[in-house]
Scaffold this active site. Structure first.
Site, PDB file in Angstrom:
ATOM      1  N   SER A 154       0.810  -1.217   0.000  1.00  0.00           N
ATOM      2  CA  SER A 154       0.000   0.000   0.000  1.00  0.00           C
ATOM      3  C   SER A 154       0.844   1.267   0.000  1.00  0.00           C
ATOM      4  O   SER A 154       0.647   2.170   0.822  1.00  0.00           O
ATOM      5  CB  SER A 154      -0.951  -0.013   1.197  1.00  0.00           C
ATOM      6  N   ARG A 169       7.971   6.052  -3.689  1.00  0.00           N
ATOM      7  CA  ARG A 169       8.299   6.731  -2.429  1.00  0.00           C
ATOM      8  C   ARG A 169       7.587   6.015  -1.292  1.00  0.00           C
ATOM      9  O   ARG A 169       6.580   5.344  -1.488  1.00  0.00           O
ATOM     10  CB  ARG A 169       7.861   8.201  -2.455  1.00  0.00           C
ATOM     11  N   ASP A 207      -3.666  -1.788  -1.929  1.00  0.00           N
ATOM     12  CA  ASP A 207      -4.806  -2.182  -1.098  1.00  0.00           C
ATOM     13  C   ASP A 207      -6.130  -1.653  -1.635  1.00  0.00           C
ATOM     14  O   ASP A 207      -7.179  -2.283  -1.462  1.00  0.00           O
ATOM     15  CB  ASP A 207      -4.613  -1.759   0.360  1.00  0.00           C
TER      16      ASP A 207
END
Length: 547
Positions: A154, A169, A207
């Site tokens: 996620s 990132r 997710d």
């Protein structure tokens, strides 16, 4: 009176009126379109290479792991083929030192070890038989009885295939520089192989994509799910977009035949936590500003920092500390016990979590906002037991509840901006349609028109536990002209419980079918153009598009 007025003043700073909601929606749509057309946009709009959603008939036993924030979850999911499933799972908290480790190996070795523990605990016979076969197997490659695993990750990744994606990132407090730009599936597979586990990382799933897939597998009726959204530790959304609108695919080097276009659609991961990092339309308060300045990633994830559970508690803490330090405001302060209905002088311990950054958990907002006890007894007990505030008065608790409720309501109304932008930009409400149920108790079967429902799957602690979070969203949706009262009633919002795990398993299922359909099995952790094409063909044979 001075305390009540001060609390009302602070709460007013978090008001998010309908004019600002509508400005937010228009800017969100603009940034969505920018992200579909180019790399490096504020909204990443990441292609997921999933071009269909389930219909509830899929079957099989698959594994999934979920690195969604502060916890790591390992599950095995039995899909029964009738929109139901059985799930076995374990969950462990990620140690803080691993969230900021020096190398990827430290984190991913820990994750692989949790998978090993899960297999030994819940699938011990299968695990031991695999170990015995592997020990007796000489030469070649032994792939019998391998668990196909969906990896819910996620965090923002640049996905280039169904089980391949490089980290863009970190968010949610993670900060491992060594991982940036690396394929997270390959990192996990390397550690799994090092332990000799019978597991293949078959699918990489955000997710929100998993939430969308799981909701579509379990949702009632014929309507496919348009949007999967997370409102928990973090916030993000993935939705079904017309393939011809994802114009940056060609710029990313994909030839016309690289991507199956038979459905004409693809699930897109918005990464909407970064919406309006430029701060052109988002609300801002001194507490938001200070939180961002002292965070691990100042200037980024500005939407998430106003919506998600990772940050709401810290916003409240900063607002309360400002009032506590104001000598003109008697918060948690009385001259003597006669001023306190508990007949005891309020005291804040020197080591109270209220003085520590991130010391106030967002769950406290749910507790106090939903506190209906006499004299707000529950809030006062929580302040005493968890935050070292002894003998808080009823007036203290009321001030805390007022500010906490304002922060939570603003988060919900900001969430409505993202939901509305997706619904409007995909034109799902363009035809008049009939009024459909929205899950409210006063809706009747006569109002239902299933084909006109816009189905949205949601997951996360805020939307599940924060009092009135969905109603605050709906209130804002009704204030948006392109949606209005009729459009809001056509939007069905349903909890996709265990969405990330089940959705990851569903994509692992179709990836497994694609792999077994190949003339030769590809090496674990690799993907070829032929395999990808076969995967997409098999996906579209086995999944009925329902959007």
């Amino acid at each position: 009176m001075a305390l009540a007025e001060a609390a009302e003043r602070v709460a007013a700073e978090f008001e998010y009126p309908k004019e600002d909601v509508n400005r937010g929606v228009q800017h969100f749509i603009k940034q969505m379109n920018e992200g579909l057309g180019k790399e490096g946009a504020t909204l990443s709009q990441i292609p997921t290479y999933v071009t269909a959603v389930p219909n509830g008939t899929e079957k099989g036993l698959y594994m999934a792991v979920d690195l969604g924030g502060t916890n790591f979850r390992v599950c095995s999911i039995q899909l029964h083929g009738n929109s139901t499933f059985s799930l076995t799972q374990s969950k462990v908290k990620i140690p803080q030192q691993l969230m900021v480790a020096k190398t990827s190996h430290e984190l991913f070795a820990f994750l692989a070890k949790q998978i090993e523990t899960f297999l030994k605990t819940h699938h011990g016979e299968h695990y031991m038989s695999h170990v015995e076969r592997r020990q007796s197997y000489i030469g070649g490659e032994h792939n019998a009885d391998i668990f196909q695993l969906g990896f819910t990750f996620s965090f923002p990744v640049q996905q280039s295939g169904i089980n391949k994606g490089t980290l863009i990132r970190w968010t949610k407090g993670f900060d491992i520089h060594d991982t940036i730009g690396k394929d997270v599936c390959a990192l996990l597979q390397k550690e799994i192989d090092a332990l000799g586990l019978p597991v293949r990382v078959a699918a990489l799933v955000n997710d929100t994509v998993g939430t969308l897939m799981a909701r579509s597998y379990t949702s009632p009726g014929k309507t496919g799910t348009l949007l999967g959204a997370i409102f928990g530790t973090g916030t993000n959304g993935a939705y079904v977009e017309k393939l011809d609108r994802v114009t940056k695919l060609k710029k990313m080097g994909h030839a016309a035949g690289d991507i199956d276009n038979s459905t004409g659609e693809m699930i897109v991961n918005t990464e909407w936590g970064s919406f309006d990092n430029e701060m052109r339309v988002l609300p801002d308060t001194p507490y938001d500003h200070a939180l961002d300045k002292e965070s691990n990633n100042p200037g980024i994830q500005m939407f998430e920092k106003r919506v998600s559970g990772m940050f709401l508690g810290e916003i409240l803490r900063r607002a309360l500390v400002q009032l506590i330090k104001d000598p003109a405001v008697p918060l948690f302060s009385d001259e003597h016990s006669n001023q306190n209905d508990m007949h005891s002088t309020t005291n804040i311990l020197d080591n109270s979590n209220l003085w520590a950054q991130w010391g106030l958990d967002t769950s406290f907002l749910s507790i106090t906002s939903g506190d209906n006890s006499a004299g707000l007894k529950v809030t006062r007990q929580t302040l005493d037991n968890d935050y070292g505030v002894s003998a808080a008065s009823a007036e203290d608790a009321e001030a805390v509840r007022l500010i906490a409720s304002a922060i939570g309501k603003r988060a919900a109304r900001l969430s409505a901006v993202a939901i509305a932008a997706v619904v409007i930009s995909t034109h799902k409400l363009d035809h008049p349609g009939d009024i459909a149920t929205t899950g409210r108790k006063n809706a009747t079967s006569a109002e239902v028109s299933e084909e006109d429902v816009v189905d949205i799957g949601v997951d996360g602690s805020l939307v599940e536990f924060y009092p009135n979070f969905e109603e605050y969203i709906r209130e804002a949706l009704r204030e948006i002209p392109q949606i209005g009262v009729r459009g809001e009633r056509r939007i069905r919002i349903g909890i996709a419980k265990d969405g990330s795990g089940v959705g990851a398993a569903l994509i692992a299922l179709v990836a497994d079918k694609g792999s077994r359909g190949a003339s030769a099995s590809p090496a674990v952790g690799t993907e070829t153009g032929g395999f990808f094409a076969r995967f997409m063909q098999d996906l579209n044979r086995n999944l009925r598009v329902r959007v």
